[in-house]
Write a protein that holds these residues in place. Structure first.
Motif, PDB file in Angstrom:
ATOM      1  N   GLY A  53      -3.549  27.208  25.176  1.00  0.00           N
ATOM      2  CA  GLY A  53      -3.710  26.344  26.345  1.00  0.00           C
ATOM      3  C   GLY A  53      -5.021  25.589  26.324  1.00  0.00           C
ATOM      4  N   ARG A  54      -6.112  26.271  25.969  1.00  0.00           N
ATOM      5  CA  ARG A  54      -7.423  25.608  25.911  1.00  0.00           C
ATOM      6  C   ARG A  54      -7.436  24.521  24.844  1.00  0.00           C
ATOM      7  NH1 ARG A  54      -9.353  31.043  26.129  1.00  0.00           N
ATOM      8  NH2 ARG A  54     -10.198  30.842  24.012  1.00  0.00           N
ATOM      9  N   LYS A  56      -4.849  22.792  23.733  1.00  0.00           N
ATOM     10  CA  LYS A  56      -4.033  21.663  24.187  1.00  0.00           C
ATOM     11  C   LYS A  56      -4.766  20.828  25.230  1.00  0.00           C
ATOM     12  CE  LYS A  56       0.365  21.983  24.540  1.00  0.00           C
ATOM     13  NZ  LYS A  56       1.782  22.271  24.711  1.00  0.00           N
ATOM     14  N   VAL A  57      -5.458  21.488  26.152  1.00  0.00           N
ATOM     15  CA  VAL A  57      -6.204  20.766  27.185  1.00  0.00           C
ATOM     16  C   VAL A  57      -7.329  19.939  26.557  1.00  0.00           C
ATOM     17  CG1 VAL A  57      -7.777  21.062  29.149  1.00  0.00           C
ATOM     18  CG2 VAL A  57      -5.625  22.319  29.079  1.00  0.00           C
ATOM     19  N   PHE A  60      -5.927  16.902  24.803  1.00  0.00           N
ATOM     20  CA  PHE A  60      -5.517  15.903  25.790  1.00  0.00           C
ATOM     21  C   PHE A  60      -6.732  15.166  26.350  1.00  0.00           C
ATOM     22  CE2 PHE A  60      -4.674  14.649  30.180  1.00  0.00           C
ATOM     23  CZ  PHE A  60      -3.591  13.819  29.990  1.00  0.00           C
ATOM     24  N   GLU A  61      -7.771  15.909  26.691  1.00  0.00           N
ATOM     25  CA  GLU A  61      -8.983  15.291  27.239  1.00  0.00           C
ATOM     26  C   GLU A  61      -9.645  14.346  26.237  1.00  0.00           C
ATOM     27  OE1 GLU A  61     -11.284  18.698  28.383  1.00  0.00           O
ATOM     28  OE2 GLU A  61     -10.346  18.815  30.363  1.00  0.00           O
TER      29      GLU A  61
END
Length: 85
Positions: A53-54, A56-57, A60-61
């Motif tokens: 999750g980290r 992917k975030v 994206f950022e």
């Protein structure tokens, strides 16, 4: 109700061609994207759901794909020393 239903387009009918989409497809078909090598290999690793999750975030950022971000990280960490392939 014996009324007639309106005629529908058949399933699978191809939409009108979009010139921009066609150019994009042809660009991808004409060669390898600039950030990928002609010779690639898939690498699979196990990570925790929280780490995934980290990652992917962050990707994206930064406005990149996870694959692009991890390729860059691996290239930085494992720079070629000229000793082999």
């Amino acid at each position: 109700m014996t009324g007639r239903r309106p005629q529908r387009a058949p399933i699978g009918r191809r939409p009108a061609a979009d010139p921009a989409a066609q150019a994009w497809i042809k660009q991808l078909e004409s060669g390898v994207p600039s950030n990928a090598s002609v010779y690639t290999a898939r690498l699979t690793i196990d990570v925790t759901p929280a780490l995934r999750g980290r990652i992917k975030v962050l990707a994206f950022e930064r406005g990149v794909t996870v694959a692009e971000m991890l390729r860059e990280l691996l290239e930085r960490e494992f720079t070629s020393t000229g000793d082999g392939p």
